[in-house]
Design a protein around this motif. Structure first.
Motif, PDB file in Angstrom:
ATOM      1  N   ASN A 256     -43.109  15.846   3.019  1.00  0.00           N
ATOM      2  CA  ASN A 256     -43.740  16.618   1.947  1.00  0.00           C
ATOM      3  C   ASN A 256     -42.720  16.978   0.871  1.00  0.00           C
ATOM      4  O   ASN A 256     -42.996  16.871  -0.332  1.00  0.00           O
ATOM      5  CB  ASN A 256     -44.359  17.889   2.531  1.00  0.00           C
ATOM      6  N   LEU A 257     -41.519  17.375   1.295  1.00  0.00           N
ATOM      7  CA  LEU A 257     -40.480  17.719   0.338  1.00  0.00           C
ATOM      8  C   LEU A 257     -40.031  16.490  -0.453  1.00  0.00           C
ATOM      9  O   LEU A 257     -39.779  16.564  -1.663  1.00  0.00           O
ATOM     10  CB  LEU A 257     -39.289  18.332   1.074  1.00  0.00           C
ATOM     11  N   GLY A 258     -39.962  15.338   0.242  1.00  0.00           N
ATOM     12  CA  GLY A 258     -39.578  14.105  -0.431  1.00  0.00           C
ATOM     13  C   GLY A 258     -40.560  13.677  -1.499  1.00  0.00           C
ATOM     14  O   GLY A 258     -40.178  13.089  -2.519  1.00  0.00           O
ATOM     15  N   ALA A 259     -41.852  13.959  -1.281  1.00  0.00           N
ATOM     16  CA  ALA A 259     -42.857  13.644  -2.298  1.00  0.00           C
ATOM     17  C   ALA A 259     -42.608  14.448  -3.570  1.00  0.00           C
ATOM     18  O   ALA A 259     -42.794  13.947  -4.694  1.00  0.00           O
ATOM     19  CB  ALA A 259     -44.254  13.930  -1.751  1.00  0.00           C
ATOM     20  N   LYS A 260     -42.160  15.686  -3.416  1.00  0.00           N
ATOM     21  CA  LYS A 260     -41.813  16.495  -4.583  1.00  0.00           C
ATOM     22  C   LYS A 260     -40.558  15.947  -5.256  1.00  0.00           C
ATOM     23  O   LYS A 260     -40.467  15.895  -6.485  1.00  0.00           O
ATOM     24  CB  LYS A 260     -41.579  17.946  -4.164  1.00  0.00           C
ATOM     25  N   THR A 261     -39.583  15.526  -4.433  1.00  0.00           N
ATOM     26  CA  THR A 261     -38.331  14.999  -4.971  1.00  0.00           C
ATOM     27  C   THR A 261     -38.572  13.779  -5.847  1.00  0.00           C
ATOM     28  O   THR A 261     -37.941  13.616  -6.903  1.00  0.00           O
ATOM     29  CB  THR A 261     -37.373  14.644  -3.819  1.00  0.00           C
ATOM     30  N   LYS A 262     -39.496  12.912  -5.427  1.00  0.00           N
ATOM     31  CA  LYS A 262     -39.766  11.685  -6.184  1.00  0.00           C
ATOM     32  C   LYS A 262     -40.346  11.971  -7.559  1.00  0.00           C
ATOM     33  O   LYS A 262     -40.274  11.131  -8.453  1.00  0.00           O
ATOM     34  CB  LYS A 262     -40.724  10.787  -5.396  1.00  0.00           C
ATOM     35  N   GLN A 263     -40.937  13.151  -7.743  1.00  0.00           N
ATOM     36  CA  GLN A 263     -41.544  13.492  -9.026  1.00  0.00           C
ATOM     37  C   GLN A 263     -40.548  14.111 -10.001  1.00  0.00           C
ATOM     38  O   GLN A 263     -40.889  14.369 -11.160  1.00  0.00           O
ATOM     39  CB  GLN A 263     -42.704  14.476  -8.801  1.00  0.00           C
ATOM     40  N   LEU A 264     -39.318  14.359  -9.539  1.00  0.00           N
ATOM     41  CA  LEU A 264     -38.325  15.050 -10.361  1.00  0.00           C
ATOM     42  C   LEU A 264     -37.097  14.170 -10.569  1.00  0.00           C
ATOM     43  O   LEU A 264     -36.772  13.342  -9.716  1.00  0.00           O
ATOM     44  CB  LEU A 264     -37.900  16.358  -9.667  1.00  0.00           C
ATOM     45  N   PRO A 265     -36.403  14.335 -11.678  1.00  0.00           N
ATOM     46  CA  PRO A 265     -35.155  13.580 -11.865  1.00  0.00           C
ATOM     47  C   PRO A 265     -34.089  14.062 -10.892  1.00  0.00           C
ATOM     48  O   PRO A 265     -34.011  15.253 -10.568  1.00  0.00           O
ATOM     49  CB  PRO A 265     -34.762  13.897 -13.319  1.00  0.00           C
ATOM     50  N   ILE A 266     -33.286  13.124 -10.395  1.00  0.00           N
ATOM     51  CA  ILE A 266     -32.205  13.454  -9.477  1.00  0.00           C
ATOM     52  C   ILE A 266     -30.922  13.629 -10.272  1.00  0.00           C
ATOM     53  O   ILE A 266     -30.491  12.712 -10.983  1.00  0.00           O
ATOM     54  CB  ILE A 266     -32.031  12.355  -8.410  1.00  0.00           C
ATOM     55  N   SER A 267     -30.318  14.803 -10.188  1.00  0.00           N
ATOM     56  CA  SER A 267     -29.054  15.045 -10.888  1.00  0.00           C
ATOM     57  C   SER A 267     -27.888  14.589 -10.013  1.00  0.00           C
ATOM     58  O   SER A 267     -28.027  14.460  -8.798  1.00  0.00           O
ATOM     59  CB  SER A 267     -28.910  16.527 -11.251  1.00  0.00           C
ATOM     60  N   ARG A 268     -26.744  14.361 -10.633  1.00  0.00           N
ATOM     61  CA  ARG A 268     -25.592  13.838  -9.910  1.00  0.00           C
ATOM     62  C   ARG A 268     -24.337  14.613 -10.264  1.00  0.00           C
ATOM     63  O   ARG A 268     -24.134  15.002 -11.415  1.00  0.00           O
ATOM     64  CB  ARG A 268     -25.381  12.355 -10.215  1.00  0.00           C
ATOM     65  N   VAL A 269     -23.500  14.813  -9.255  1.00  0.00           N
ATOM     66  CA  VAL A 269     -22.169  15.370  -9.446  1.00  0.00           C
ATOM     67  C   VAL A 269     -21.194  14.348  -8.875  1.00  0.00           C
ATOM     68  O   VAL A 269     -21.191  14.096  -7.668  1.00  0.00           O
ATOM     69  CB  VAL A 269     -22.007  16.723  -8.724  1.00  0.00           C
ATOM     70  N   ALA A 270     -20.398  13.744  -9.732  1.00  0.00           N
ATOM     71  CA  ALA A 270     -19.437  12.733  -9.294  1.00  0.00           C
ATOM     72  C   ALA A 270     -18.039  13.339  -9.319  1.00  0.00           C
ATOM     73  O   ALA A 270     -17.546  13.743 -10.381  1.00  0.00           O
ATOM     74  CB  ALA A 270     -19.509  11.503 -10.196  1.00  0.00           C
TER      75      ALA A 270
END
Length: 433
Positions: free
Chosen positions: A387-401
């Motif tokens: 369920n949480l992953g379904a929400k994640t797919k709808q949002l941009p993923i930010s990155r810290v390199a």
């Protein structure tokens, strides 16, 4: 009689059991209607619960008991619908229908029978297969609560080779997910970080209180982040005596403690992906879509001798072999470029995991995943994370390199790294109207 035959065939499909109530064995019809209405009721209740509390339904259907119960119900309905359809064929009296309509009615009835019973039978097969697959990949253990409202998962890309003492993680990152919104941040950890600190209470950290290899070196050839796995796994497994019984390994646990020391985060779970089998998983998913920004060699050495081919710039649909080389190719780019490509590939693979894709290609995905993925995420948490992953797919993923010039891997400032990560994960400020 032709019209009657068509009506009975359609009624048997729309409301199984109704054809028998109207024109046949009413006792059988009442049984079929009762079974049909019971299934419809269960479906309506499950749908309503899913709309209100999706994690509850997902938890049920990712548990061993829930999957076997679903398989039993689907198998029961497959047999029931098969018997009702065969009985309906005897009721329509094809011999008294119009000659031209007979083969059409018979063919249509057969197609509907195969469609309904075949779908239910396949569903039962998938449910039993899924139960075995989930039990083989995920552990049976207690769930961990979020810390500061987040779940932090250590993602390791392992690479075992004939010239290496066991598996060594060449790709390391921490995925931090907001436990409410699903917003995810990927923190890429360079494999060549030095003087790595360990979290408080670390077994290996007690041996290296000033950072990994900072004082008198370490017990492997290079005192870098990805060497911690090898040292704990090969040289010091006794430091982590309970790791294997808890679904992990000494190398994974030591790396987890190092990742916690680097990021300042509590890492509840890990996922280890064996890159040797990763291409099979991508092939099972049907490939991935990647936008390539620069030409990359497939195979070869630093002098680009014996290169097997090239990955050309532009939008590409990659098979498993090409995607794996896209993540691993290093001879024309830096390690930090590889880290960016690996994060890009992770996001692309995540996008491929749609319900339709998983259902239609389930066997291949399950077979490859069980050989590729190792994790300590408990099976009881799958519903929540799905369920949480379904929400994640709808949002941009930010990155810290944590890469140059922001971080110097040979002399990293870990207090500064903690500040960078804390800033990246801080909740967005709310504005009042």
């Amino acid at each position: 009689m032709t019209t009657r035959a068509w009506w009975l065939v359609v009624l048997n499909f729309v409301l199984p059991g109704s054809a028998q109530v109207l024109a046949g064995n009413r006792r059988l019809g009442r049984f079929g209607l009762g079974a049909t209405l019971t299934l419809v009721t269960i479906g309506i209740i499950a749908g309503a619960v899913y709309l209100l509390w999706p994690a509850v339904v997902l938890t049920v259907f990712t548990s061993t008991i829930g999957l076997w119960a679903a398989a039993a119900v689907l198998a029961f309905y497959a047999v029931t619908w098969l018997l009702l359809t065969l009985n309906t064929l005897s009721l329509i009296r094809l011999g008294r229908a119009a000659p031209g309509a007979r083969p059409i009615i018979a063919a249509f009835s057969t197609v509907l029978m195969l469609l309904v019973t075949g779908t239910a039978g396949y569903g039962a097969f998938v449910a039993t297969s899924a139960s075995g697959f989930l039990s083989s990949v995920f552990v049976a253990g207690p769930s961990q609560p979020p810390v500061d409202g987040r779940y932090n998962i250590l993602l390791l890309g392992g690479d075992a080779g004939a010239d290496r003492a066991g598996l060594r993680p060449d790709s390391l990152s921490v995925i931090s997910i907001d436990a409410t919104t699903g917003q995810a941040t990927t923190i890429s950890l360079p494999r060549n970080l030095e003087h790595v600190p360990f979290s408080t209470g670390s077994s290996l950290g007690a041996l290296y209180p000033k950072g990994y290899g900072s004082i008198d070196g370490c017990d492997v050839s290079a005192c870098m982040l990805n060497s911690i796995f090898t040292e704990a796994e090969v040289k010091r497994p006794e430091y982590y005596p309970n790791a294997v019984s808890e679904g992990s390994s000494p190398g994974i646990e030591a790396t987890r403690e190092a990742a916690q020391g680097i990021t300042g985060l509590t890492i509840q779970y890990y996922v280890l992906i064996d890159m040797l089998g990763f291409s099979d998983l991508i092939d099972a998913l049907g490939g991935v879509d990647i936008t390539v920004t620069e030409r990359l060699p497939i195979g070869g050495d630093e002098q680009l001798k014996e290169v097997e081919g090239w990955i050309e710039p532009g939008a590409q649909h990659m098979d498993g072999t090409t995607a794996t080389w896209y993540a691993r190719s290093r001879h024309t780019t830096s390690d930090y470029d590889r880290m960016g490509r690996q994060a890009q590939l992770q996001e692309a693979v995540l996008n491929q995991f749609s319900p339709a894709n998983v259902l239609t290609k389930f066997q291949g995905i399950a077979a490859s995943s069980s050989q590729v993925i190792k994790t300590d995420i408990p099976q009881g948490m799958l519903g929540y994370f799905t369920n949480l992953g379904a929400k994640t797919k709808q949002l941009p993923i930010s990155r810290v390199a944590l890469t140059p010039p922001t971080v110097d891997p040979e002399d990293p400032d870990y207090a500064h790294i903690h500040d960078l990560i804390a800033t990246a994960l801080a909740p967005a400020p709310t504005t009042t109207p």
